[in-house]
Design a protein around this motif. Structure first.
Motif, mmCIF file in Angstrom:
data_model
loop_
_atom_site.group_PDB
_atom_site.id
_atom_site.type_symbol
_atom_site.label_atom_id
_atom_site.label_comp_id
_atom_site.label_asym_id
_atom_site.label_seq_id
_atom_site.Cartn_x
_atom_site.Cartn_y
_atom_site.Cartn_z
ATOM 1 N N GLY A 2 5.531 -7.897 -10.943
ATOM 2 C CA GLY A 2 5.475 -6.480 -10.624
ATOM 3 C C GLY A 2 4.080 -6.016 -10.277
ATOM 4 N N GLY A 3 3.150 -6.967 -10.083
ATOM 5 C CA GLY A 3 1.782 -6.603 -9.709
ATOM 6 C C GLY A 3 1.698 -5.996 -8.321
ATOM 7 N N GLU A 4 2.767 -6.207 -7.524
ATOM 8 C CA GLU A 4 2.755 -5.800 -6.119
ATOM 9 C C GLU A 4 3.198 -4.348 -5.949
ATOM 10 N N ALA A 5 3.538 -3.686 -7.065
ATOM 11 C CA ALA A 5 4.156 -2.367 -6.956
ATOM 12 C C ALA A 5 3.253 -1.346 -6.272
ATOM 13 N N GLN A 6 1.910 -1.507 -6.409
ATOM 14 C CA GLN A 6 1.036 -0.474 -5.871
ATOM 15 C C GLN A 6 0.920 -0.561 -4.345
ATOM 16 N N GLY A 7 1.124 0.578 -3.706
ATOM 17 C CA GLY A 7 1.039 0.647 -2.255
ATOM 18 C C GLY A 7 -0.396 0.839 -1.792
ATOM 19 N N PRO A 8 -0.564 1.025 -0.485
ATOM 20 C CA PRO A 8 -1.898 1.201 0.086
ATOM 21 C C PRO A 8 -2.405 2.634 -0.095
ATOM 22 N N VAL A 9 -3.716 2.792 -0.040
ATOM 23 C CA VAL A 9 -4.311 4.119 0.104
ATOM 24 C C VAL A 9 -3.848 4.669 1.450
ATOM 25 N N VAL A 10 -3.367 5.922 1.479
ATOM 26 C CA VAL A 10 -2.926 6.514 2.739
ATOM 27 C C VAL A 10 -3.945 7.551 3.207
ATOM 28 N N VAL A 11 -4.483 7.322 4.393
ATOM 29 C CA VAL A 11 -5.364 8.305 5.011
ATOM 30 C C VAL A 11 -4.472 9.248 5.822
ATOM 31 N N THR A 12 -4.396 10.503 5.408
ATOM 32 C CA THR A 12 -3.504 11.446 6.092
ATOM 33 C C THR A 12 -4.160 11.966 7.379
ATOM 34 N N VAL A 13 -3.331 12.535 8.234
ATOM 35 C CA VAL A 13 -3.791 12.992 9.546
ATOM 36 C C VAL A 13 -3.640 14.512 9.619
ATOM 37 N N MET A 14 -4.768 15.249 9.548
ATOM 38 C CA MET A 14 -4.738 16.707 9.606
ATOM 39 C C MET A 14 -4.941 17.175 11.038
ATOM 40 N N ASP A 15 -5.508 16.311 11.841
ATOM 41 C CA ASP A 15 -5.999 16.724 13.150
ATOM 42 C C ASP A 15 -5.857 15.517 14.073
#
Lengths: 493, 493
Positions: free
Chosen positions: A378-391
């Motif tokens: 279950g070490g794989e549960a963490q997803g990636p950091v998501v850089v959101t798009v405001m612009d």
């Protein structure tokens, strides 16, 4: 041009009995198999990867006069060879042993002898699918071909013990049990039962020992018994005292290997085959001790009967001894995760020469389920950091942020869906299991800062906090653009 | 019982067009794919492993009225469903994109959108096998499903660059070239060629640019040309000035991306589609720069035409730019190792809804061959330490030695063949590529010592030394039994 007839839409479905593996399903299995492969490699075993497809002839499960030899396997006939008549029947391999036999025969002049090999990969069975029963599944085998020495059997047991522990099963949570077909042959010899229909009946009966126990086997070997449904099961027809040596064999496990071996020696009487079998077990016990494998890891146990009809010498079975809770909350034993033994005739089918072999097969899905039940996956549960798009126009800058995070070894991605609805972006991050979201609108860009949102802390606060606490947004921090990587690192710990 | 008819021995052969992978073949490929997977994972891509078997309907390459839909794929029909008529046609997947399409449709409500996934595994083609052409081979794909943004295309290119470098291809030894189908569509629009048979002919002609060059394409677009064999190839029939925009497109690569983009803008005239295509390329160029990908890693290049007929937007191709010597000692370029682009209609077949997607496929065998040609593979060559058997009764002690070496992280095995002939044991060690052999006869055991034989030094001496030097045996050292591990470590360095 004629107008194409409109086709109905195809169904988006896996064929019955097949399944897809997503994300952690793939990486956790890979992690486990990598750990096992490390141990096999360290023991001098080399990987072998045969193709999924073999000729039905080489697989050797079928008679050539069967019109469509697909019972049990997925098979098809090659197109006609121009001028050469009917094409070969091909099939998907149903295990990893049959291809090994073919390889050992085909490359017998090139391979080292003995040949130690391991193989990991899918196999296919053309069986009726059912709940939890799939028609494609993984096997993980290790075999030594070309050694008649019981040292090869002892090595396989020691290696299995090391592999299970390296995969994460702790010492004390498993036990490898070892039996020997030759001892049983000796028992039958002592009983005066020659190889034939009666000895086959005895073998089939013994195979039910797990289910019906000592008294059940005694009844089945003699006059028969009633099963749970009340149906009368015919007995083999032995006299009661004739059945006793078989019962003695099955129940000969003592307090330690020495006692078990002594019990077996008493049970086999004067049989030379039996004596050979007990000697082999004694040698295996000695060699395991020499290799530092203790009786809490591997032990002689004549009650292990699975496969005894198939194998020709030592037989192994690894059981997990810890309890898990089933779906109804009841405790149950995990049971068998690996089995194997010594077998003859592997290469003989092809070459006419007897080549002794011994090996083990680990049940990949079962072992993986056990590791999950123990909380070891279950070490794989963490997803990636998501850089959101405001612009949308500043996509390059968002991609630069993700690239910086990756360069620092942090898993990161830019949101690539339609950025119009910011809520959807956070929902996406949630679905991905993202620990952190990065936010930078035009205002933040002008001020040279970014918002770093701790999604794990945020979820905790959302679940527990009051409205005031929630509004204070302690899970979101504004940092200078240049501190982005450092701040994300701080949150990820 | 009827006596079984004696069967002829089966042939021990792989089916035609299939092959086995031994030892380093397996581990080197695995090592390369593990490196690539690390990069994909860091970019937020999740692994997906579909089963080898799909319904022919879902694979979607075939019309239902074809009697036996196995042209190109390995296919077979399931047994009749009891009371339910004919069984489904099943087939082995021929690539990793068709199963992705099925998954994206089947799990569209559960998967994150956009869905980034990578897949690595074998695919099967029912084609005529030839030298170096196999019917089972590996593919390694990464795709983003559900994003119409060119940011997804730029990300794929940047990720491919990172993956190639992480696998061992140095910056400067490869180049990713990027083109765009929309620009070509714009050219055709500007030429007044509508979508139809003529535009199809133009696309087919462009595909030959690699082979026939600028003048060849010019001839083929107009009046036709003679091929190398002297045969007359018919032309598309465009007027010479009508063909010029296509030539301008193909040769528009400038000294840098800015110049290339300016050339393209000139070539597309007033076409809106063309302008959109050039804008996309300009955005990709900007985003690559933002991600730190230089023009020596990825560049806009309209001469890349492979797949331009299939893809609907940006198209990528990665070439290795270093030279290798072929089997005749001639220098040649290594060529393409990866290709991809943007495609529509992936999921639409199943759901009726357009879902944009973009992706890349790495040629696993070609990239592995390139890494080998660069001397970047081959770490697996060294075999295990072999503990020889001088005295069959002391097998436990030999196994204890091997176990000690393994516990110290050293690959080791006991010789398990017939130990009678000691020369055979050393021949075996040689075949295994063993660096060290351990020898302990009864005399050494009594004195509490072992002989440690440096086989690599030994082979060197055997090749170069005089008889006297050879007899002095500097490659063999006697050490106390307790120093076994330390001495082997010293030799292994």
């Amino acid at each position: 041009m004629a107008k194409e007839k409109k086709q109905p839409r195809p169904k988006a479905e896996t064929p019955k009995g097949f399944r897809d593996y997503f994300g952690a399903d793939v990486t956790e299995r890979k992690q486990m198999l990598d750990r096992i492969a490390e141990i096999y490699h360290r023991h001098g075993f080399d990987p072998l990867e045969t193709s999924a497809v073999e000729t039905v002839e080489a697989l050797g499960k079928f008679l050539p006069d069967v019109d469509r030899p697909n019972a049990g396997v997925f098979a098809w006939q090659e197109a006609e060879v121009p001028g050469g008549g009917a094409g070969d029947w091909l099939a998907l391999r149903y295990d990893l042993t049959a291809p090994l036999a073919r390889v050992a025969a085909q490359f017998r002049n090139d391979l080292p002898s003995p040949y130690r090999r391991y193989a990991m990969g899918p196999v296919w069975r053309n069986e009726k699918p059912g709940p939890g029963r799939f028609r494609q599944f993984y096997q993980c085998d290790a075999d030594t071909v070309g050694s008649a020495s019981v040292a090869a059997d002892a090595e396989i047991c020691a290696m299995l013990s090391a592999a299970l522990e390296h995969a994460g099963i702790q010492r004390g949570d498993y036990l490898i049990r070892i039996n020997n077909r030759k001892v049983l042959n000796g028992i039958l010899e002592a009983m005066g039962v020659p190889e034939g229909p009666v000895s086959d009946d005895v073998l089939r009966t013994i195979d039910k020992f797990d289910k019906v126990g000592r008294d059940g086997v005694r009844q089945l070997l003699t006059t028969g018994r009633k099963d749970d449904s009340g149906a009368e099961i015919a007995g083999v027809g032995l006299a009661p005292d004739q059945a006793e040596p078989v019962i003695a064999f099955l129940t000969s496990k003592g307090a330690d290997n020495a006692e078990t071996l002594a019990n077996l020696r008493a049970a086999i009487g004067a049989s030379a085959t039996g004596a050979e079998g007990v000697d082999e077990l004694a040698q295996i016990a000695d060699m395991l001790q020499a290799m530092g494998v203790g009786p809490d890891q591997a032990i002689i146990d004549p009650s292990i009967v699975r496969g005894l009809g198939y194998y020709t010498g030592p037989v192994f079975e690894a059981e997990l001894t810890f309890e898990i809770l089933d779906e109804k909350g009841r405790k149950r034993q995990f049971g068998s995760v690996a089995g194997g033994g010594r077998y003859d005739g592997l290469v003989e089918r092809f070459t006419g020469q007897k080549v002794p072999a011994t090996g083990i097969s680990i049940g990949v899905d079962r072992l993986l389920a056990a590791l999950r039940a123990k909380g070891l996956m279950g070490g794989e549960a963490q997803g990636p950091v998501v850089v959101t798009v405001m612009d949308r126009d500043r996509m390059g800058e968002y991609q630069a942020m993700a690239a910086e995070l990756r360069a620092a070894g942090i898993r990161a991605e830019v949101y690539l869906g339609n950025p119009k609805n910011f809520g959807n972006q956070l929902k996406y991050a949630d679905k991905r299991g993202s620990p952190v979201a990065i936010i930078q609108g035009g205002d933040e860009a002008d001020r040279g800062v970014v918002q770093v949102k701790d999604l794990i802390l945020g979820a905790k606060i959302a679940a527990q906090a009051s409205h005031e606490e929630w509004k204070a947004q302690p899970a979101q921090t504004e940092v200078p653009r240049g501190d982005l990587v450092a701040e994300v690192r701080r949150i990820l710990g």
